[in-house]
Design a protein around this motif. Sequence first.
Motif, short mmCIF file in Angstrom:
data_model
loop_
_atom_site.label_atom_id
_atom_site.label_comp_id
_atom_site.label_asym_id
_atom_site.label_seq_id
_atom_site.Cartn_x
_atom_site.Cartn_y
_atom_site.Cartn_z
N VAL A 168 0.81 -0.94 0.45
CA VAL A 168 -0.20 -0.73 0.29
C VAL A 168 0.70 1.11 0.39
O VAL A 168 2.06 1.44 0.24
CB VAL A 168 -0.81 -0.09 1.42
CG1 VAL A 168 -1.96 -0.84 1.63
CG2 VAL A 168 -0.13 -0.18 2.40
N PRO A 169 0.15 2.63 -0.29
CA PRO A 169 1.15 3.52 -0.15
C PRO A 169 2.11 3.54 1.68
O PRO A 169 1.58 3.46 2.48
CB PRO A 169 0.02 5.11 -0.43
CG PRO A 169 -1.15 3.94 -1.56
CD PRO A 169 -1.06 2.38 -0.69
N LEU A 170 2.91 4.69 1.33
CA LEU A 170 3.76 4.20 1.96
C LEU A 170 3.03 5.88 3.08
O LEU A 170 3.69 7.38 3.05
CB LEU A 170 5.18 5.19 1.82
CG LEU A 170 6.10 5.41 3.09
CD1 LEU A 170 6.18 3.59 3.92
CD2 LEU A 170 7.35 6.10 2.73
N SER A 171 2.45 5.87 3.79
CA SER A 171 1.42 6.91 4.27
C SER A 171 0.08 6.25 5.22
O SER A 171 -0.37 5.37 5.98
CB SER A 171 0.14 7.27 3.11
OG SER A 171 -0.94 8.34 3.71
N PRO A 172 0.38 7.36 6.77
CA PRO A 172 1.09 8.69 6.58
C PRO A 172 2.43 8.74 6.29
O PRO A 172 3.06 7.46 6.81
CB PRO A 172 0.36 9.43 7.90
CG PRO A 172 0.49 8.44 8.52
CD PRO A 172 -0.15 7.42 7.43
N PRO A 173 3.71 9.78 5.87
CA PRO A 173 4.42 9.26 6.18
C PRO A 173 5.30 9.05 7.27
O PRO A 173 4.99 9.16 8.94
CB PRO A 173 5.12 11.32 5.48
CG PRO A 173 4.24 11.07 5.08
CD PRO A 173 2.87 11.13 6.29
#
Length: 207
Positions: A168-173
């Motif tokens: 998945v996206p790297l979120s939150p940083p």
Amino acid sequence: MRFEGLIAGVGTSSGRRVVAGLWTRSPLGRFGDVMVEDASGHRILLAPGDEVAELVSATYRFDEVRIVPVRWRVTAERAEVQAGDLRLRLELGPRSALGRLLRLQPRRLATSTRWLALLDPVARLLVRGAATAGTAGGGRREYYGVTDARSIRSLEAGDATGSWGRLVPLSPPPRFGFASTPSAPTIVRVTTTITSPSDGVSSRSRR
């Protein structure tokens, strides 16, 4: 101090965000290190020895440091990292639009600390969580000179507790330092430079 190599950043559906540094040239030789932030915000550094752990933990922020064997291998198609019982297998995609843009820079300019200090406000606007200059603690400064970027298409990740889930996206940083890799899973080629006040390099940046 100058470090040359790769940084891979991925998120997992279990809530873990992972940043792996794969360094081919550095003052400490060739090594790898892995930073993990779990869903609760607990930050862990996996380092291959005391010297690496001391330098990295003096530069970034962690709640826990573990000394474990770290091995890595990168080919044209994949990157594989083993850090203690953690296993990462990243299937690499094509060069991203960001990578194509970065490759237009002359390498000497792309890794210049003066240029990176000037570029920093633009980088923060273009890529969420990104930065090219900031604090490294103890009065030191750190500069990220990224010269290429490829997408990460798929991920296998897990440890002794089991699988960490899908990519998945790297979120939150993640909150290791002043900057993060892009939210889209990415592996970048980078030259990281750390300067001390005595080096005579000055710039302004936000933490």
